[in-house]
Scaffold this motif. Structure first.
Motif, PDB file in Angstrom:
ATOM      1  N   ASN A  71       0.801  -1.216   0.000  1.00  0.00           N
ATOM      2  CA  ASN A  71       0.000   0.000   0.000  1.00  0.00           C
ATOM      3  C   ASN A  71       0.840   1.276   0.000  1.00  0.00           C
ATOM      4  OD1 ASN A  71      -2.734  -1.189   0.245  1.00  0.00           O
ATOM      5  ND2 ASN A  71      -1.894  -2.003   2.145  1.00  0.00           N
ATOM      6  N   GLY A  72       2.180   1.109   0.055  1.00  0.00           N
ATOM      7  CA  GLY A  72       3.026   2.294   0.036  1.00  0.00           C
ATOM      8  C   GLY A  72       3.088   2.880  -1.371  1.00  0.00           C
ATOM      9  N   ARG A  73       3.610   4.080  -1.463  1.00  0.00           N
ATOM     10  CA  ARG A  73       3.758   4.726  -2.771  1.00  0.00           C
ATOM     11  C   ARG A  73       5.232   4.997  -3.016  1.00  0.00           C
ATOM     12  NH1 ARG A  73       4.477  10.082  -1.567  1.00  0.00           N
ATOM     13  NH2 ARG A  73       3.794  10.745   0.515  1.00  0.00           N
ATOM     14  N   ILE A  74       5.598   5.061  -4.296  1.00  0.00           N
ATOM     15  CA  ILE A  74       6.980   5.298  -4.668  1.00  0.00           C
ATOM     16  C   ILE A  74       7.251   6.801  -4.666  1.00  0.00           C
ATOM     17  CG2 ILE A  74       8.705   5.005  -6.474  1.00  0.00           C
ATOM     18  CD1 ILE A  74       7.881   2.430  -5.133  1.00  0.00           C
ATOM     19  N   ALA A  75       8.304   7.178  -3.958  1.00  0.00           N
ATOM     20  CA  ALA A  75       8.698   8.588  -3.919  1.00  0.00           C
ATOM     21  C   ALA A  75       9.921   8.779  -4.806  1.00  0.00           C
ATOM     22  CB  ALA A  75       9.008   9.005  -2.496  1.00  0.00           C
ATOM     23  N   ILE A  76       9.918   9.877  -5.583  1.00  0.00           N
ATOM     24  CA  ILE A  76      11.020  10.177  -6.499  1.00  0.00           C
ATOM     25  C   ILE A  76      11.751  11.416  -6.005  1.00  0.00           C
ATOM     26  CG2 ILE A  76      11.643  10.704  -8.883  1.00  0.00           C
ATOM     27  CD1 ILE A  76       8.925   9.496  -9.699  1.00  0.00           C
ATOM     28  N   ASP A  77      13.051  11.296  -5.861  1.00  0.00           N
ATOM     29  CA  ASP A  77      13.870  12.438  -5.468  1.00  0.00           C
ATOM     30  C   ASP A  77      14.280  13.175  -6.746  1.00  0.00           C
ATOM     31  OD1 ASP A  77      15.731  14.227  -4.498  1.00  0.00           O
ATOM     32  OD2 ASP A  77      16.458  12.848  -2.958  1.00  0.00           O
ATOM     33  N   GLU A  78      13.434  14.105  -7.149  1.00  0.00           N
ATOM     34  CA  GLU A  78      13.642  14.784  -8.433  1.00  0.00           C
ATOM     35  C   GLU A  78      14.902  15.648  -8.437  1.00  0.00           C
ATOM     36  OE1 GLU A  78      10.121  16.881  -9.459  1.00  0.00           O
ATOM     37  OE2 GLU A  78       8.872  15.079  -9.540  1.00  0.00           O
ATOM     38  N   LYS A  79      15.185  16.286  -7.314  1.00  0.00           N
ATOM     39  CA  LYS A  79      16.372  17.138  -7.250  1.00  0.00           C
ATOM     40  C   LYS A  79      17.647  16.315  -7.429  1.00  0.00           C
ATOM     41  CE  LYS A  79      18.640  20.625  -4.395  1.00  0.00           C
ATOM     42  NZ  LYS A  79      18.597  21.381  -3.115  1.00  0.00           N
ATOM     43  N   MET A  80      17.693  15.151  -6.776  1.00  0.00           N
ATOM     44  CA  MET A  80      18.873  14.301  -6.907  1.00  0.00           C
ATOM     45  C   MET A  80      18.971  13.731  -8.319  1.00  0.00           C
ATOM     46  SD  MET A  80      20.144  11.147  -4.490  1.00  0.00           S
ATOM     47  CE  MET A  80      20.474  12.293  -3.148  1.00  0.00           C
ATOM     48  N   ALA A  81      17.804  13.423  -8.926  1.00  0.00           N
ATOM     49  CA  ALA A  81      17.800  12.916 -10.304  1.00  0.00           C
ATOM     50  C   ALA A  81      18.398  13.957 -11.238  1.00  0.00           C
ATOM     51  CB  ALA A  81      16.378  12.565 -10.719  1.00  0.00           C
ATOM     52  N   ALA A  82      18.025  15.236 -11.037  1.00  0.00           N
ATOM     53  CA  ALA A  82      18.571  16.298 -11.871  1.00  0.00           C
ATOM     54  C   ALA A  82      20.079  16.412 -11.695  1.00  0.00           C
ATOM     55  CB  ALA A  82      17.892  17.631 -11.514  1.00  0.00           C
ATOM     56  N   ASN A  83      20.547  16.238 -10.471  1.00  0.00           N
ATOM     57  CA  ASN A  83      21.991  16.298 -10.221  1.00  0.00           C
ATOM     58  C   ASN A  83      22.724  15.157 -10.898  1.00  0.00           C
ATOM     59  OD1 ASN A  83      21.709  18.591  -8.631  1.00  0.00           O
ATOM     60  ND2 ASN A  83      21.530  17.432  -6.708  1.00  0.00           N
ATOM     61  N   TYR A  84      22.125  13.947 -10.857  1.00  0.00           N
ATOM     62  CA  TYR A  84      22.733  12.810 -11.532  1.00  0.00           C
ATOM     63  C   TYR A  84      22.819  13.049 -13.037  1.00  0.00           C
ATOM     64  CZ  TYR A  84      23.008   9.456  -7.654  1.00  0.00           C
ATOM     65  OH  TYR A  84      23.359   8.787  -6.508  1.00  0.00           O
ATOM     66  N   ILE A  85      21.732  13.546 -13.627  1.00  0.00           N
ATOM     67  CA  ILE A  85      21.700  13.793 -15.074  1.00  0.00           C
ATOM     68  C   ILE A  85      22.769  14.800 -15.467  1.00  0.00           C
ATOM     69  CG2 ILE A  85      20.316  14.782 -16.955  1.00  0.00           C
ATOM     70  CD1 ILE A  85      17.848  13.592 -15.541  1.00  0.00           C
ATOM     71  N   ALA A  86      22.867  15.879 -14.680  1.00  0.00           N
ATOM     72  CA  ALA A  86      23.859  16.898 -14.976  1.00  0.00           C
ATOM     73  C   ALA A  86      25.272  16.334 -14.871  1.00  0.00           C
ATOM     74  CB  ALA A  86      23.687  18.077 -14.019  1.00  0.00           C
ATOM     75  N   ALA A  87      25.512  15.528 -13.836  1.00  0.00           N
ATOM     76  CA  ALA A  87      26.837  14.946 -13.646  1.00  0.00           C
ATOM     77  C   ALA A  87      27.183  13.984 -14.773  1.00  0.00           C
ATOM     78  CB  ALA A  87      26.892  14.228 -12.299  1.00  0.00           C
ATOM     79  N   LEU A  88      26.224  13.166 -15.191  1.00  0.00           N
ATOM     80  CA  LEU A  88      26.469  12.218 -16.268  1.00  0.00           C
ATOM     81  C   LEU A  88      26.735  12.929 -17.594  1.00  0.00           C
ATOM     82  CD1 LEU A  88      23.758   9.549 -15.373  1.00  0.00           C
ATOM     83  CD2 LEU A  88      26.232   9.259 -15.198  1.00  0.00           C
ATOM     84  N   LYS A  89      26.009  13.991 -17.860  1.00  0.00           N
ATOM     85  CA  LYS A  89      26.242  14.768 -19.083  1.00  0.00           C
ATOM     86  C   LYS A  89      27.616  15.422 -19.074  1.00  0.00           C
ATOM     87  CE  LYS A  89      21.463  15.811 -20.378  1.00  0.00           C
ATOM     88  NZ  LYS A  89      20.435  16.863 -20.567  1.00  0.00           N
ATOM     89  N   HIS A  90      28.032  15.878 -17.882  1.00  0.00           N
ATOM     90  CA  HIS A  90      29.360  16.489 -17.762  1.00  0.00           C
ATOM     91  C   HIS A  90      30.452  15.459 -18.043  1.00  0.00           C
ATOM     92  CE1 HIS A  90      32.638  18.951 -16.241  1.00  0.00           C
ATOM     93  NE2 HIS A  90      32.984  17.932 -15.448  1.00  0.00           N
ATOM     94  N   ILE A  91      30.283  14.249 -17.491  1.00  0.00           N
ATOM     95  CA  ILE A  91      31.256  13.180 -17.721  1.00  0.00           C
ATOM     96  C   ILE A  91      31.311  12.817 -19.206  1.00  0.00           C
ATOM     97  CG2 ILE A  91      31.768  10.746 -17.248  1.00  0.00           C
ATOM     98  CD1 ILE A  91      30.577  11.180 -14.468  1.00  0.00           C
ATOM     99  N   LYS A  92      30.117  12.735 -19.818  1.00  0.00           N
ATOM    100  CA  LYS A  92      30.043  12.387 -21.244  1.00  0.00           C
ATOM    101  C   LYS A  92      30.790  13.404 -22.098  1.00  0.00           C
ATOM    102  CE  LYS A  92      26.789  11.930 -25.065  1.00  0.00           C
ATOM    103  NZ  LYS A  92      25.389  12.034 -25.493  1.00  0.00           N
ATOM    104  N   LYS A  93      30.569  14.698 -21.782  1.00  0.00           N
ATOM    105  CA  LYS A  93      31.194  15.758 -22.563  1.00  0.00           C
ATOM    106  C   LYS A  93      32.699  15.824 -22.320  1.00  0.00           C
ATOM    107  CE  LYS A  93      30.962  20.766 -23.354  1.00  0.00           C
ATOM    108  NZ  LYS A  93      30.273  22.033 -22.967  1.00  0.00           N
ATOM    109  N   LYS A  94      33.116  15.718 -21.054  1.00  0.00           N
ATOM    110  CA  LYS A  94      34.532  15.843 -20.694  1.00  0.00           C
ATOM    111  C   LYS A  94      35.382  14.741 -21.302  1.00  0.00           C
ATOM    112  CE  LYS A  94      37.621  16.385 -16.730  1.00  0.00           C
ATOM    113  NZ  LYS A  94      38.204  17.651 -17.212  1.00  0.00           N
TER     114      LYS A  94
END
Length: 289
Positions: A71-94
């Motif tokens: 009966n629980g619901r899934i919580a999404i940490d959107e702020k952390m997701a945005a940080n991960y995406i930004a970090a991964l894009k930086h690694i990809k570019k670098k």
């Protein structure tokens, strides 16, 4: 002392299993493992254990049951997701890497998705958990009490052995000085080729008797043993572990003093045996509250 207790409680749609284990420890050590949603209740859980016990390591486990998971619901940490995406894009570019940052990649970061707790009133939840925890601690305490009874029997047997050895030492003590007087007289006679001055010899024997007198040590040892037995046999709910520790230290002090004054092989042997019994008692007492 060791103990174990377990129960399950229901709070709304949430079901919790409460499990507590205790192990021997000279001090009080409480470890709590519970769902993150119960973090605000951990101080109360800790205090509940502290109010009941003063020694031992306590592992408190609280787990959410299947009803809560369904009966629980899934919580999404959107702020952390945005940080991960930004970090991964930086690694990809670098590093000029190929490929896109997609959902499959983000799904590998487990801290982005968590099972959120259903909204519950903290006080109502604590009321249910507190009742379950008290029941578990009662079970655990019953096991510890049974073990404690066996422990007390063993300690009493060892204290009886210490008392018997102490009486043996007390019986041997008077002969020690007389034997020392004879050895001293024989040695002086052999060295001087004549009988030593009886007055001088009496003075030396008196000094020796004073230095080797263990009457006070035996009296104090007997007093400490009596106090120890009184505490063990008492019906008070007061914590006695630290008092027993102190009395054992004093017993060891008296026995060590007797050992330093002993001029008799039999007394030395009894002292060694007493120290062995006191060490075994010390190991047991560290488990007593």
């Amino acid at each position: 002392m060791t103990g174990y207790g377990r129960t399950e409680v229901q709070s709304g749609e949430s079901r919790f299993a409460i499990e507590v284990r205790s192990l021997n420890n000279r001090y009080l050590d409480i470890q709590i493992k519970a769902p993150r949603s119960l973090a605000m209740l951990e101080p109360r859980i800790r205090k509940t254990v502290q109010d009941r016990f003063s020694r031992g390591r306590f592992d408190v486990y609280i787990t959410a049951g299947t009803d809560r998971e369904k009966n629980g619901r899934i919580a999404i940490d959107e702020k952390m997701a945005a940080n991960y995406i930004a970090a991964l894009k930086h690694i990809k570019k670098k590093f000029k890497l190929k490929g896109d940052v997609d959902l499959t990649m983000l799904a590998g970061f487990r801290d982005l998705l968590t099972l959120a707790a259903e909204d519950e009133n903290a006080e109502e939840l604590w009321k249910v958990l507190s009742s379950g925890l008290s029941h578990v601690l009662d079970e655990l305490d019953t096991m510890r009490t049974v073990e404690g009874s066996v422990l007390v029997q063993d300690i009493n047997i060892r204290l009886g052995a210490v008392t018997r050895m102490s009486k043996t030492v007390q019986e041997l003590a008077p002969a020690t000085v007389e034997n020392a007087r004879k050895r001293m007289s024989e040695t002086l006679t052999r060295l001087l080729n004549e009988q030593p001055d009886p007055v001088r010899l009496a003075q030396e024997v008196a000094i020796l008797a004073e230095r080797t007198d263990i009457t006070e040590e035996l009296t104090r040892l007997d007093s400490h043993v009596r106090q120890f037995c009184s505490l063990l046999g008492g019906s008070s709910s007061e914590s006695i572990g630290k008092k027993l520790d102190f009395l054992l230290q004093e017993m060891n002090r008296e026995v060590n003093t007797i050992a330093s004054k002993a001029m008799n092989a039999r007394i030395s042997l009894e002292v060694v045996n007493m120290k062995a019994e006191l060490e075994k008692i010390r190991e047991q007492v560290q488990n007593i509250e």
